[in-house]
Design an enzyme around this catalytic site. Structure first.
Site, PDB file in Angstrom:
ATOM      1  N   TYR A  24       0.717  -1.221  -0.196  1.00  0.00           N
ATOM      2  CA  TYR A  24      -0.048  -0.390  -0.186  1.00  0.00           C
ATOM      3  C   TYR A  24       0.677   1.529  -0.096  1.00  0.00           C
ATOM      4  O   TYR A  24       0.276   2.429  -0.213  1.00  0.00           O
ATOM      5  CB  TYR A  24      -0.694  -0.348   1.074  1.00  0.00           C
ATOM      6  CG  TYR A  24      -2.393  -0.789   1.443  1.00  0.00           C
ATOM      7  CD1 TYR A  24      -2.896  -0.886   0.418  1.00  0.00           C
ATOM      8  CD2 TYR A  24      -1.207  -2.269   2.125  1.00  0.00           C
ATOM      9  CE1 TYR A  24      -4.160  -1.969  -0.089  1.00  0.00           C
ATOM     10  CE2 TYR A  24      -2.694  -3.151   1.794  1.00  0.00           C
ATOM     11  CZ  TYR A  24      -3.899  -3.372   1.145  1.00  0.00           C
ATOM     12  OH  TYR A  24      -5.016  -4.421   0.960  1.00  0.00           O
ATOM     13  N   HIS A 101      -9.145   1.799  -5.610  1.00  0.00           N
ATOM     14  CA  HIS A 101      -8.460   1.267  -4.751  1.00  0.00           C
ATOM     15  C   HIS A 101      -7.006   1.610  -4.930  1.00  0.00           C
ATOM     16  O   HIS A 101      -6.885   2.000  -5.677  1.00  0.00           O
ATOM     17  CB  HIS A 101      -8.451  -0.469  -4.356  1.00  0.00           C
ATOM     18  CG  HIS A 101     -10.333  -0.777  -4.983  1.00  0.00           C
ATOM     19  ND1 HIS A 101     -10.517  -0.983  -3.759  1.00  0.00           N
ATOM     20  CD2 HIS A 101     -11.382  -1.501  -5.854  1.00  0.00           C
ATOM     21  CE1 HIS A 101     -11.875  -1.443  -3.837  1.00  0.00           C
ATOM     22  NE2 HIS A 101     -12.595  -1.286  -5.173  1.00  0.00           N
TER      23      HIS A 101
END
Length: 153
Positions: A24, A101
């Site tokens: 991430y 996302h």
């Protein structure tokens, strides 16, 4: 009149920057929200930000947006793949939304390949890292056709 945007982040996104940074990245949620507010202002829009780990809180915030918000940008996190309640809330308030996302969910585990939101979204952005938020905000501020009360302003 400027667009009123709402950025919703779902479960575990409060851990951005420390949770699996190899997946991430190292940007924190606070960094994302600060950049979102700066960008919205540059686009003559306003943006509210919200993060919750519980499904009900997200549903409640979506409901509260009705009549107040022109477009929603939502990273529902894991709820993307499981939540009929969030899907129903988004369709129920009739506010256009962009699904986002950080990672490309289609190249990850099979359970992440299905979204309960994507067929109702104006756009889906995935795999661009946190730049996806920038793209979603620009799209929401400039290109989404307004509906309902917001479209009459």
């Amino acid at each position: 009149m400027s667009r009123r945007l709402l950025l919703i982040n779902g479960p575990n996104l409060n851990l951005l920057g420390t949770r699996e940074p190899h997946i991430y990245g190292s940007t924190t949620l606070q960094d994302v929200e600060t950049q979102a507010k700066t960008q919205a202002k540059e686009l003559s829009a306003s943006i509210d930000t919200f993060q919750a780990n519980s499904e009900g809180a997200i549903v409640d915030r979506i409901h509260a947006a009705r009549g107040e918000i022109d477009a929603i940008i939502i990273n529902a996190g894991a709820y993307t793949h499981t939540s009929v309640a969030i899907r129903d809330a988004l369709t129920g308030v009739d506010i256009p939304f962009v699904e986002i996302h950080i990672t490309n969910v289609h190249t990850r585990e099979a359970f992440r390949h299905h979204s309960f939101l994507c067929d109702k979204a104006e756009a889906v952005i995935c795999g661009l890292g946190v730049f996806g938020y920038t793209a979603a905000i620009e799209y929401a501020a400039k290109h989404i056709k307004l509906r309902g009360k917001a479209s009459r302003l």
